[in-house]
Design a protein around this motif. Structure first.
Motif, PDB file in Angstrom:
ATOM      1  N   UNK A 202      33.582  29.901  32.983  1.00 47.86           N
ATOM      2  CA  UNK A 202      32.645  28.568  31.584  1.00 47.86           C
ATOM      3  C   UNK A 202      32.841  27.523  31.941  1.00 47.86           C
ATOM      4  N   UNK A 203      32.985  26.802  33.141  1.00 45.50           N
ATOM      5  CA  UNK A 203      32.570  25.528  33.316  1.00 45.50           C
ATOM      6  C   UNK A 203      31.333  25.361  33.796  1.00 45.50           C
ATOM      7  N   UNK A 204      30.673  26.596  34.552  1.00 41.84           N
ATOM      8  CA  UNK A 204      29.084  26.195  34.407  1.00 41.84           C
ATOM      9  C   UNK A 204      28.344  28.031  34.391  1.00 41.84           C
ATOM     10  N   UNK A 205      28.383  27.482  33.220  1.00 42.66           N
ATOM     11  CA  UNK A 205      27.281  28.306  32.310  1.00 42.66           C
ATOM     12  C   UNK A 205      27.867  30.052  31.972  1.00 42.66           C
ATOM     13  N   UNK A 206      29.274  30.427  32.238  1.00 44.04           N
ATOM     14  CA  UNK A 206      29.300  31.880  32.854  1.00 44.04           C
ATOM     15  C   UNK A 206      30.396  31.997  31.476  1.00 44.04           C
ATOM     16  N   UNK A 207      30.166  32.954  31.018  1.00 41.42           N
ATOM     17  CA  UNK A 207      31.627  33.546  29.598  1.00 41.42           C
ATOM     18  C   UNK A 207      32.700  33.046  29.188  1.00 41.42           C
ATOM     19  N   UNK A 208      33.605  32.537  28.567  1.00 43.70           N
ATOM     20  CA  UNK A 208      35.164  32.538  29.157  1.00 43.70           C
ATOM     21  C   UNK A 208      35.761  33.477  29.728  1.00 43.70           C
ATOM     22  N   UNK A 209      36.709  33.809  29.600  1.00 39.47           N
ATOM     23  CA  UNK A 209      37.254  34.994  30.444  1.00 39.47           C
ATOM     24  C   UNK A 209      36.834  35.584  32.195  1.00 39.47           C
ATOM     25  N   UNK A 210      36.160  34.867  32.371  1.00 38.73           N
ATOM     26  CA  UNK A 210      36.754  35.357  33.991  1.00 38.73           C
ATOM     27  C   UNK A 210      35.955  33.736  34.875  1.00 38.73           C
ATOM     28  N   UNK A 211      37.036  34.626  36.032  1.00 37.62           N
ATOM     29  CA  UNK A 211      37.113  33.314  37.041  1.00 37.62           C
ATOM     30  C   UNK A 211      37.293  33.650  38.418  1.00 37.62           C
ATOM     31  N   UNK A 212      37.607  32.840  39.885  1.00 39.87           N
ATOM     32  CA  UNK A 212      37.974  33.341  40.970  1.00 39.87           C
ATOM     33  C   UNK A 212      38.133  32.122  41.594  1.00 39.87           C
ATOM     34  N   UNK A 213      39.117  33.451  42.363  1.00 42.54           N
ATOM     35  CA  UNK A 213      39.996  32.322  43.297  1.00 42.54           C
ATOM     36  C   UNK A 213      39.830  33.296  44.854  1.00 42.54           C
ATOM     37  N   UNK A 214      38.667  31.468  45.385  1.00 37.96           N
ATOM     38  CA  UNK A 214      38.392  31.737  47.165  1.00 37.96           C
ATOM     39  C   UNK A 214      40.012  31.977  48.234  1.00 37.96           C
ATOM     40  N   UNK A 215      39.912  32.860  49.078  1.00 36.80           N
ATOM     41  CA  UNK A 215      40.859  33.202  49.995  1.00 36.80           C
ATOM     42  C   UNK A 215      40.659  32.646  50.730  1.00 36.80           C
ATOM     43  N   UNK A 216      40.441  32.420  51.745  1.00 28.79           N
ATOM     44  CA  UNK A 216      40.216  31.943  53.334  1.00 28.79           C
ATOM     45  C   UNK A 216      40.752  33.649  54.456  1.00 28.79           C
ATOM     46  N   UNK A 217      39.848  34.166  54.695  1.00 30.02           N
ATOM     47  CA  UNK A 217      40.146  35.263  55.608  1.00 30.02           C
ATOM     48  C   UNK A 217      41.568  34.569  56.537  1.00 30.02           C
ATOM     49  N   UNK A 218      42.781  35.691  56.116  1.00 26.35           N
ATOM     50  CA  UNK A 218      43.522  35.118  56.915  1.00 26.35           C
ATOM     51  C   UNK A 218      44.602  34.955  56.054  1.00 26.35           C
ATOM     52  N   UNK A 219      43.939  33.808  55.158  1.00 26.86           N
ATOM     53  CA  UNK A 219      45.205  33.072  54.330  1.00 26.86           C
ATOM     54  C   UNK A 219      46.613  34.539  53.871  1.00 26.86           C
TER      55      UNK A 219
END
Length: 380
Positions: A202-219
């Motif tokens: 929701x900080x870049x024009x998507x609805x509230x209630x969704x986000x994401x975590x990037x986790x580098x492979x092997x972390x």
């Protein structure tokens, strides 16, 4: 009466028409569970896979490194607590900055209550962490450093890449909360050198209630909730396909428009600052003059309360005195206190943040309303 001019894009952004169009089919005829093997489920799974690729593309990641969450708060909790679950036997030291969002600071303090040693790094008068301070804080038992990419109140950008140059050779994981920066300026996980990165739709024009975590492979990271093995086993629960599709569409829109959007935001922000400065003698900028978000202007109006100022201008302008996640009462922001800003200046602070839909005439009308409100309050 028409709605007031919206200058609170750091609190949330309007859903872009392209994003709404992308998600609507998944609220109407498409309802399959992406874990189901039949065509309904397969179509949902394919849509999620496409969205995962779009989100990965926004930050220069691989699709399999994206974990969908319900919000940035959940992603931050998964980053800190998930790493703690993976490394807590051998390493129990965490480093964070004093200006982190509560979505990072609260899980950090939870780890402290569980016996972790948590180092909270100070910031300078601009709200910026010293790389040297980070280096001095690192220890053999440091599991993770979490320093936000951009501050949600004053917009200051942190030297994340320089911090990564210290953590990576030592095998220490680095997380950054990029909820405020993604979609406003270029964010690339390899350029930043991070192992974990948080996004808020929701900080870049998507609805509230969704986000994401990037986790580098092997972390090394483990789930913090118990259930099935969705999202690479890190986030159990049936995925919200409509919102995930919307997040992907917003990421694709941001990727395509950033070369034009970032300079547009910068021009609007600087016009706002220049015109306010001309109309309000003694106006003070809070945050770094160069290393800050292109859309964020955090300023203190002399001799008045920022909250009273916005209340007086409310018919024309919608903005905030700080983070939408914090108290609604007059109190010195924790971020401003960490920057050493005195009480009078802090109480006169206002956060103005422009966005994709902001126009030049919006800026000029907002300035007129704020200058008028300040003049009236200062004379009272």
């Amino acid at each position: 009466m028409s709605d007031p001019i919206y200058l609170d894009h750091n609190a949330t952004t309007p859903v872009a028409p392209e994003v709404l169009d992308a998600m609507l089919p998944w609220l109407r005829g498409e309802y399959g569970n992406p874990s189901s093997a039949h065509p309904y489920g397969q179509r949902a799974a394919q849509a999620m896979a496409a969205a995962r690729g779009q989100v990965a593309g926004l930050i220069g990641a691989a699709a399999q490194e994206i974990v969908f969450t319900g919000c940035a708060t959940e992603a931050n909790n998964l980053a800190l607590l998930g790493v703690a679950r993976a490394l807590g036997v051998e390493k129990r030291h965490l480093v964070v900055s004093a200006v982190e969002h509560p979505a990072v600071m609260a899980p950090a303090m939870h780890l402290r209550s569980l016996g972790w040693d948590v180092t909270v790094l100070p910031v300078d008068a601009f709200g910026r962490v010293s790389v040297d301070d980070v280096g001095r804080a690192l220890r053999p038992d440091t599991a993770l450093v979490s320093v936000m990419h951009a501050n949600n109140e004053v917009g200051t950008l942190q030297p994340v890449a320089a911090i990564a140059a210290l953590t990576r050779p030592r095998g220490i994981l680095l997380h950054t909360d990029a909820a405020q920066s993604a979609g406003k300026l270029r964010v690339d996980v390899d350029e930043l050198g991070v192992d974990l990165l948080t996004l808020a739709g929701h900080k870049f024009n998507a609805p509230k209630g969704v986000g994401a975590l990037y986790a580098r492979a092997g972390t090394p990271i483990r789930a913090v909730m118990h259930g099935a093995d969705q999202e690479h086993g890190l986030r159990p629960g049936t995925e919200n396909v409509a919102l995930i599709v919307a997040l992907g569409a917003a990421a694709a829109l941001a990727s395509a428009s950033l070369p034009d959007l970032t300079p547009k935001l910068l021009a609007l922000r600087d016009r706002l600052h220049a015109r306010l400065g001309a109309g309000v003698p003694g106006l003070q900028l809070n945050g770094h003059p160069q290393h800050r978000l292109p859309n964020t202007l955090h300023v203190s109006f002399p001799g008045v309360s920022g909250r009273a100022l916005l209340a007086d201008a409310a018919a024309t302008l919608a903005a905030s005195v700080g983070s939408a996640c914090h108290s609604e009462h007059d109190a010195v922001s924790g971020v401003l206190a960490a920057m050493g800003i005195d009480t009078a200046r802090a109480l006169g602070a206002v956060r103005l943040s422009v966005g994709r839909t902001t126009r030049v005439d919006d800026i000029d009308r907002a300035v007129a309303a704020l200058v008028s409100a300040w003049s009236g309050l200062a004379r009272a």
